[in-house]
Design an enzyme around this catalytic site. Structure first.
Site, short mmCIF file in Angstrom:
data_model
loop_
_atom_site.label_atom_id
_atom_site.label_comp_id
_atom_site.label_asym_id
_atom_site.label_seq_id
_atom_site.Cartn_x
_atom_site.Cartn_y
_atom_site.Cartn_z
N LYS A 67 7.93 -34.95 -4.22
CA LYS A 67 7.04 -34.69 -3.09
C LYS A 67 7.56 -35.44 -1.86
O LYS A 67 7.99 -36.60 -1.97
CB LYS A 67 5.63 -35.15 -3.46
CG LYS A 67 4.54 -34.83 -2.44
CD LYS A 67 3.20 -35.27 -3.01
CE LYS A 67 2.04 -35.02 -2.07
NZ LYS A 67 0.75 -35.44 -2.67
N SER A 148 -2.73 -32.12 -2.70
CA SER A 148 -1.70 -32.03 -1.69
C SER A 148 -0.30 -31.79 -2.25
O SER A 148 0.62 -31.47 -1.51
CB SER A 148 -1.69 -33.32 -0.86
OG SER A 148 -1.41 -34.45 -1.67
N SER A 172 -4.91 -34.55 -6.11
CA SER A 172 -3.71 -34.00 -5.46
C SER A 172 -2.55 -33.72 -6.40
O SER A 172 -1.57 -33.11 -6.00
CB SER A 172 -3.24 -34.93 -4.34
OG SER A 172 -4.11 -34.83 -3.24
#
Length: 495
Positions: A67, A148, A172
């Site tokens: 990420k 996210s 997330s």
């Protein structure tokens, strides 16, 4: 690779080719922001090690995506999806990256995400960032990949790589994993280092694996778990971690007492039917299922509200501390400067604003005694609630649907929130595992396994047994819409 029929270099090249064909062209998922220019040379070096008889473990030579809020020393920027950080080339590896490298994994790039990990606006669109645009769900390109860690989930689901790393403050990792049909684990807060990861809150943040199988998640967790002197929350990690792959047991459901949560039942009949099928499969595998009433909605509201207030203060302090360590070419070095940057940069606010940033800028200091008490009370209430549910039912874990099928990404009305069991484990710091449970009109739905602190080995083993029993996951079809599915298209236009 053990058999000699595949090399790491070849595997990495296949991943990079698939990123070009599917993520950048083809259905254009927008799940990968950048690729590591050193990936192929790193793979060749690991192939040389293997030929010389040195194998670092099960991840040796395996591609992994990170990420894009995790610092790396490979010359790529860490942007958190924001145009304000496009020059944030830190040239430092976060401890989690070093652990992956030591285990032999090859970082091949960084994934798109909900900008600032979905902590900029109350109206944000999950999976959208100013740097990368909108991540598309491989199971329905008009559907949300949640957030996210949307890019990490979509990339794994699409077969761009077998392994990605996400981060979670509340949902997330587990939400995008569930909505893209992959496995996602939010570990106990403090099991995995957060150093050099763009933060929201040191009280709730953690990184975790996103993979296509539970065994892969166990292998990744084995590599990344451990204490970090720079992260005080991890002081117990070395003592608590174990070999999570060795702990997997295909028969672990047999005799296991598991509590059944139904807080989000009754919201979609097909999700309820999938959940009933999943519970039946557990019974067939020998699990003893116990219906658990709770948690109370008022408790959930109280925990969520107190945590939300604390997060805004913790975010400002943690973000300012991180920005202060960025290289000189990064000009936005405080939250206030970020707010000014976004206000002046139209590419940052075409869809929504920055209300959470503005609220955070006005929030009390993270050291405020009243705020600290509110945070401590919220954490204790969340932990006590989960502990009480498990103790009174005498169960080793709780299960729940992870949520519903992904909703349409809608820049006008916003996405529909189905519900999730993520808040209590997020605020308490307890682990939360999601595993594919089934599909509604081709859209994935996950099942969550919740347990007490440091219970990752048991949760992964239970999830592994469930996965082997049900074999629920199937590959995406990259359809533009659920409306394109034959049974839907025929019903819409029977003539």
């Amino acid at each position: 690779m053990r058999a000699g029929t595949m090399t790491s270099e070849r595997l990495v090249r296949l991943s990079l080719d698939r990123i070009a064909e599917i993520d950048k062209a083809g259905p254009r998922l927008n799940s990968v922001l950048t690729v590591n220019p050193r990936a192929l040379s790193d793979a060749r070096r690991l192939d040389q090690e293997r030929r010389a008889g040195r194998v670092r473990g099960p991840l040796h030579g395996v591609p992994v995506l990170l990420k894009d809020n995790i610092d790396t020393a490979d010359g790529t920027a860490t942007t958190a999806g924001s145009l304000a950080l496009v020059d944030n080339v830190t040239l430092r590896d976060a401890p989690i990256v070093k652990r992956l490298a030591d285990a032999g994994a090859v970082v091949i790039g960084k994934t798109n995400l909900s900008e600032w990990a979905n902590f900029r606006s109350t109206r944000s669109i999950s999976g959208w960032s100013g740097v990368g645009g909108l991540v598309r769900n491989p199971y329905g390109l008009d559907r949300t990949a949640c957030g996210s860690s949307s890019g990490s989930g979509a990339a794994v689901a699409a077969g761009l790589t077998a392994i990605a790393i996400g981060t979670e403050t509340n949902g997330s990792v587990t939400c995008p994993a569930a909505m893209t049909g992959v496995v996602g684990l939010k570990p106990t807060v403090g099991l995995v280092s957060r150093t050099f990861i763009v933060p929201i809150s040191p009280e709730q943040d953690t990184a975790g694996p996103m993979t296509r199988t539970v065994a892969d998640a166990a292998a990744v967790l084995t590599a990344i778990a451990g204490s970090d002197p720079a992260d005080p929350a991890t002081r117990e990690a070395d003592r608590r971690k174990t070999d999570y792959v060795a702990a997997l047991d295909a028969q672990s459901l047999k005799g296991a007492r598991i509590g059944v949560l139904r807080n989000i039942s009754g919201r979609h009949p097909d999700v309820d039917a999938l959940y009933d099928q999943a519970l039946a499969a557990m019974r067939e595998a020998g699990a003893v299922l116990v219906e658990v009433k709770g948690p109370d909605d008022k408790v959930l509201e109280q925990v969520g509200s107190a945590s939300g207030d604390a997060l805004r203060s913790e975010f400002r302090a943690a973000l300012d501390a991180y920005l202060a360590t960025t290289p000189p070419q990064v000009k936005t070095r405080t939250l206030d400067q970020l707010i000014a940057f976004n206000a002046a940069e139209p590419r940052e606010t075409p869809l929504f604003g920055q209300e959470i940033f503005e609220q955070s800028a006005k929030a009390p200091a993270a050291t405020d005694p009243a705020l600290r008490k509110k945070r401590a009370d919220a954490r204790k209430l969340a932990a006590d609630t989960l502990d009480t549910l498990m103790r009174e039912a005498n169960v080793v874990a709780l299960v729940s649907p992870s949520g519903g099928p992904p909703s349409i990404s809608d820049p006008v009305a916003g996405g529909r929130f189905f519900g999730s069991p993520s808040t209590l484990p997020a605020v308490s710091g307890y682990p939360h595992l999601t595993v594919p449970m089934g599909y509604v009109r081709g859209l994935p739905v996950g099942i969550s396994f919740l347990g007490p602190a440091w219970s990752e080995a048991r949760l992964l083993s239970l999830g592994h047994a469930f996965e082997l029993k049900t074999q629920a996951r199937r590959s995406p079809e990259f359809l533009p819409s659920v409306n394109a599915r034959p049974e839907v298209a025929r019903a819409y236009d029977p003539r």
